[in-house]
Motif scaffolding. Sequence first.
Motif, short mmCIF file in Angstrom:
data_model
loop_
_atom_site.label_atom_id
_atom_site.label_comp_id
_atom_site.label_asym_id
_atom_site.label_seq_id
_atom_site.Cartn_x
_atom_site.Cartn_y
_atom_site.Cartn_z
N SER A 35 0.61 -1.23 0.13
CA SER A 35 0.54 -0.01 0.39
C SER A 35 0.95 1.40 -0.73
O SER A 35 0.44 1.94 -0.64
N GLU A 38 2.03 1.93 -3.66
CA GLU A 38 1.07 2.75 -4.85
C GLU A 38 1.01 3.69 -4.07
O GLU A 38 1.08 4.33 -5.08
N LYS A 103 -6.51 5.71 -5.98
CA LYS A 103 -6.71 4.91 -4.44
C LYS A 103 -8.13 4.16 -4.50
O LYS A 103 -7.37 2.88 -4.61
N ARG A 106 -6.90 2.43 -8.24
CA ARG A 106 -6.36 1.27 -8.00
C ARG A 106 -5.31 1.48 -9.04
O ARG A 106 -5.17 0.80 -9.45
N ASP A 108 -2.11 3.38 -10.65
CA ASP A 108 -0.92 4.15 -10.18
C ASP A 108 -0.26 4.98 -10.96
O ASP A 108 1.46 5.12 -11.06
#
Length: 243
Positions: A35, A38, A103, A106, A108
Motif C-alpha cells: 500500500s 502504491e 487510490k 487502484r 498508480d
Amino acid sequence: MRRSASKKAVQSNSTTASITFSATDLFRSASSKASSKEMERIDNLFYSYANRSSGIIDPEGIETLCSDMEVDHTDVRILMLAWKMRAEKQGYFTLEEWRRGLKSLRADTVNKLKKVLLELEKEVKRPTNFVDFYTYAFRYCLTEEKQKSIDIESICQLLDLVLGSHFRAQVDYFIEYLKIQSDYKVINMDQWMGFYRFCNEVLPVLHSITPNISFPDFSNYDPELAWPLILDNFVEWMRAKRT
C-alpha cells in the motif's frame, strides 16, 4: 501422565497460535508495504503533472494528463474523474484529491488510469451514483465564491456533456429553448435538478411504458406539480412549436 499430556497440549496450542499470529503479522506487513509503495507511485504521478510553484495540478497539468491518456480535456470522463476525486475547484487537483481518487480506482500509472476510465463511466451510470454525479457537475462549475447559478451558455454545454447521452431529444429541445428565450440569464441548482427529474418523468409517446409525461406533445403535463417555472415555460414553448 495426564499432567504431562495436558502440558504438551497447551504447548502445542501455544505454538500453533504463535505461528498463526506470525503469518498474520507477515501478511499485514506485506500489505502495508504494498500500500505504501502504491501511494508513493500515486504521489510521484501527481508531481509529474503538478505545477512546481503551486504544488497542485492546474489546467495546464490536466491538459497534459489528458494528452497522455489520449482523452480530450472536454471528455465527460475527465469530469467523472474529478467527481471520483471529489475535486472542489474546477480545473485543479490537489494532492489529497488525487490520492483519494486514484487510490479508489487502484491506478498508480497513466496506463492504469486510462484503462479504468471505462469502468469509472459504468460506475457513474448506476442510478444512485448518477444523481450524485449530476449534482456534483453543477457545483463543480460554480467557480466564484458564493456563486449559486450558472450562465445559460455554460449550462447548455454542461447539459450536453452530462445528460445528452441519457436523454438526447429532451436535452436538445431544452438547449434550443434556453438559447432563444430571454427570461433567464442563469440557471440555479433547483432548476438544474428539476430538469433531471423532468427527464426521468418524460418518455416518447410511442414508448412501451406508459409515460408520466408524454413527449414531445406534453399532453398530460401538469404545471400544478411544483415544477420549476422555467419548465412550465419550456412545455408551453414546445406545445406552440408543434402547432
